[in-house]
Design an enzyme around this catalytic site. Structure first.
Site, PDB file in Angstrom:
ATOM      1  N   PHE A   6       0.851  -1.200   0.000  1.00 51.79           N
ATOM      2  CA  PHE A   6       0.000   0.000   0.000  1.00 51.79           C
ATOM      3  C   PHE A   6       0.878   1.238   0.000  1.00 51.79           C
ATOM      4  CE2 PHE A   6      -2.489   3.491   1.652  1.00 51.79           C
ATOM      5  CZ  PHE A   6      -3.618   3.404   0.843  1.00 51.79           C
ATOM      6  N   ASP A  31       9.108   2.732   1.752  1.00 55.20           N
ATOM      7  CA  ASP A  31       7.938   3.478   2.191  1.00 55.20           C
ATOM      8  C   ASP A  31       7.793   3.232   3.692  1.00 55.20           C
ATOM      9  OD1 ASP A  31       5.445   4.344   2.926  1.00 55.20           O
ATOM     10  OD2 ASP A  31       4.413   3.573   1.156  1.00 55.20           O
ATOM     11  N   LYS A  41       2.413   9.834   8.185  1.00 58.72           N
ATOM     12  CA  LYS A  41       1.650   9.444   9.378  1.00 58.72           C
ATOM     13  C   LYS A  41       2.126  10.010  10.717  1.00 58.72           C
ATOM     14  CE  LYS A  41      -1.145   5.831   7.619  1.00 58.72           C
ATOM     15  NZ  LYS A  41      -0.818   5.114   6.391  1.00 58.72           N
TER      16      LYS A  41
HETATM   17  C1  LIG Z   1      -1.048   5.304   4.963  1.00 62.71           C
HETATM   18  C2  LIG Z   1       0.027   4.912   4.044  1.00 62.71           C
HETATM   19  C3  LIG Z   1       0.257   5.617   2.850  1.00 62.71           C
HETATM   20  C4  LIG Z   1      -0.639   6.745   2.381  1.00 62.71           C
HETATM   21  O1  LIG Z   1      -0.586   7.839   3.224  1.00 62.71           O
HETATM   22  P1  LIG Z   1      -1.654   9.046   3.044  1.00 62.71           P
HETATM   23  O2  LIG Z   1      -1.175  10.071   4.023  1.00 62.71           O
HETATM   24  O3  LIG Z   1      -2.994   8.463   3.370  1.00 62.71           O
HETATM   25  O4  LIG Z   1      -1.582   9.487   1.645  1.00 62.71           O
HETATM   26  C5  LIG Z   1       1.326   5.242   2.077  1.00 62.71           C
HETATM   27  N1  LIG Z   1       2.119   4.238   2.433  1.00 62.71           N
HETATM   28  C6  LIG Z   1       1.933   3.540   3.563  1.00 62.71           C
HETATM   29  C7  LIG Z   1       2.878   2.435   3.922  1.00 62.71           C
HETATM   30  C8  LIG Z   1       0.874   3.841   4.411  1.00 62.71           C
HETATM   31  O5  LIG Z   1       0.668   3.128   5.509  1.00 62.71           O
END
Ligand SMILES: *Cc1c(COP(=O)(O)O)cnc(C)c1O
Length: 399
Positions: free
Chosen positions: A140, A225, A254
Site C-alpha cells: 500500500f 515506504d 503518518k
Molecule cells: C497510509 C500509508 C500511505 C498513504 O498515506 P496518506 O497520508 O494516506 O496518503 C502510504 N504508504 C503507507 C505504507 C501507508 O501506511
C-alpha cells in the site's frame, strides 16, 4: 447546539463523498490514548488516526509547540526560507541514512516525490528508458495515481482507467522472484519494510539485507515506504535500522507530525541531486506549523524517552498477543514489530472490530482477517491489559 450524533452521521452521508465505510461513532475530543464521543463515553484508541497520533491526543508539548508557531507564522511560501523547515530537515538527516529532505503533506505525496526522484535519477544517470519500478503485491503506497499504481492491489486500482505506465509487481519476501523480474530498464524497487495495510507482514530477517545487496550490485535504487513503519512505530526511529541495512530513498508521513499533516521524502545526496529548482514542489509542503509539530514529535521521541516507551509497550503487547494466540484457535498468528502488531485470524475480522467498539476499544482490521493494532507509544500496561481483556472476551464467544 451541537448536532446529535445520529443527525450528524446522516448529514455526513448527505454531504460527503461516499469514500469511507465508517463505524457508527462520532468522536469529539481526545486525551492521551483515550477518545470521547459526544455523550462523553470513553474509548481506548488503538487505531490512533491509523498510526498517526504516536504521542496520543492533545499532548501538551505538541499543543504548545503548535500554538506558539501559529501565533508566529502558520504558513508562508517555499519561495522563502523558514527556520522550522530547515531545522526539521537537519534533525531527520542527523538521525537517518539520508542527506536531503523534500517536504510535502501526506504519505501518498511523499511516495509521488520518491517515484519522480527515482525516475529522474535513473534517466539522468543511465538512459531515458530506464524508468521501470518494481513494487510488491499486497503493498500500500497511497491513493493518488502513481502511488496507487505502485500499490500492488488490483482491487484498489479497478475502475480508474489506465494506471501510470512503468510499474510491475512481485511477491513480497521472495528475493528469487524479484531477481527474476529485473530487467535492464529497472530503475527502482519500492516497498514497505513491513507490509502494514497488507496485513502486518514482517519479512524474513535476511530478505531486506539481501535486497539491499542486489540493488547495489545492479545499481537499482531501493525505496522504503516508511510512512507507517517510520517515526518509532517498530521500536527504532526507522524500521530499516532493525534490518541492518539502508535504503536510498525513504518516505515518511503518518506519525511525523503527531496529527498535523506532513510528509517527507528523504534521500542520499547522490540521488537527491536529480531534483533541481522547478522539478518538484508543494505549496503547503514543510510549512512552519507542520514542521514545528514534527520538531516537537522528534524531541519527545529522541530526548523525551517516548521511543523507548513505545518499544517497551510493544514488547508487553506482543507478549499478551502470544498468550491470546495460544488460547484461541481462531488466531492463526500473532505478528508484528514494536507497536505495529497484527492478529491474523481464520475468521472474518470485521465483526470483531464492531464488538470491540461496543466494549469501548477502537481497533482496526486489514485484508478482512487481520486485526491491526497501532496505539500511541504512551499506551500504559493497564491500558494494554484492558485491550487484551476485551479481545479475550470477544474471542471467547467464538472459540
Ligand atoms: C497510509 C500509508 C500511505 C498513504 O498515506 P496518506 O497520508 O494516506 O496518503 C502510504 N504508504 C503507507 C505504507 C501507508 O501506511
Amino acid at each position: 447546539m451541537p448536532m446529535i450524533a445520529t443527525e450528524l452521521q446522516e448529514n455526513a452521508s448527505r454531504y460527503l463523498m461516499n469514500t469511507y465505510s465508517r463505524l457508527p461513532l462520532t468522536l469529539e475530543r481526545g486525551q492521551g490514548c483515550l477518545v470521547y464521543d459526544a455523550e462523553g463515553r470513553e474509548y481506548l484508541d488503538c487505531v490512533a488516526g491509523i498510526a498517526v497520533n504516536i504521542l496520543g491526543h492533545a499532548h501538551p508539548d505538541i499543543v504548545e509547540a503548535i500554538t506558539r508557531q501559529a501565533r508566529q507564522l502558520i504558513h508562508t511560501s517555499n519561495l522563502f526560507y523558514t527556520e522550522p523547515q530547515t531545522r526539521l530537515a537537519e534533525r531527520l538527516i542527523t538521525h537517518s541514512f539520508a542527506d536531503k529532505v523534500f517536504f510535502c503533506n501526506s504519505g501518498t505525496e511523499a511516495n509521488e516525490a520518491a517515484i519522480k526522484l527515482a525516475r529522474r535519477y535513473s534517466i539522468k544517470t543511465f538512459n531515458p528508458e530506464r524508468t521501470e519500478i518494481l513494487t510488491m503485491l499486497n503493498s500500500f503506497h497511497g491513493r493518488t495515481l502513481a502511488s496507487l499504481t505502485a500499490t500492488g492491489q488490483p482491487a484498489l486500482q479497478k475502475g480508474f482507467g489506465p494506471m501510470v505506465p512503468g510499474f510491475r509487481y512481485v511477491p513480497f519476501n521472495d528475493l528469487e522472484a524479484l531477481e527474476a523480474s529485473l530487467t535492464p530498464q529497472t530503475a527502482a524497487i519500492m516497498l514497505e519494510p513491513i507490509q502494514a495495510e497488507g496485513g502486518v507482514v514482517v519479512p524474513d530477517i535476511d530478505y531486506l539485507k539481501n535486497l539491499r545487496k542486489l540493488c547495489t550490485e545492479r545499481q537499482i535504487l531501493l525505496i522504503f515506504d516508511e510512512v507507517q513503519t517510520g517515526m518509532g512505530r517498530t521500536g527504532t526511529l526507522f524500521a530499516y535500522e532493525q534490518f541492518n541495512m539502508q535504503p536510498d530513498i525513504m518516505t515518511l508521513a503518518k506519525g511525523l507530525g503527531g496529527g498535523i499533516p506532513i510528509g517527507a521524502c528523504l534521500a542520499s545526496d547522490a540521488v537527491a541531486a536529480a531534483f533541481e529548482p522547478g522539478t518538484h514542489a508543494s505549496t503547503f509542503g514543510g510549512n512552519p506549523l507542520a514542521c514545528a509539530a514534527a520538531l516537537k514529535v522528534l524531541d519527545l521521541l529522541l530526548e523525551g524517552g517516548k521511543l523507548e516507551q513505545g518499544r517497551t509497550a510493544g514488547h508487553y503487547l506482543a507478549k499478551g498477543f502470544g498468550i491470546l494466540s495460544e488460547r484461541f484457535s481462531c488466531i492463526r498468528e500473532a505478528r508484528g514489530m514494536g507497536l505495529l502488531q497484527g492478529l491474523d485470524l481464520s475468521i472474518d475480522g470485521k465483526p470483531l472490530v464492531m464488538e470491540c467498539l461496543e466494549r469501548r476499544v477502537l481497533i482496526n482490521c486489514t485484508m478482512g482477517h487481520v486485526l491491526r493494532f497501532v496505539p500511541p507509544f504512551i499506551i500504559s500496561h493497564s491500558q494494554i491489559d484492558r485491550l487484551l481483556t476485551v479481545l479475550s472476551d470477544v474471542f471467547s464467544k467464538r472459540a
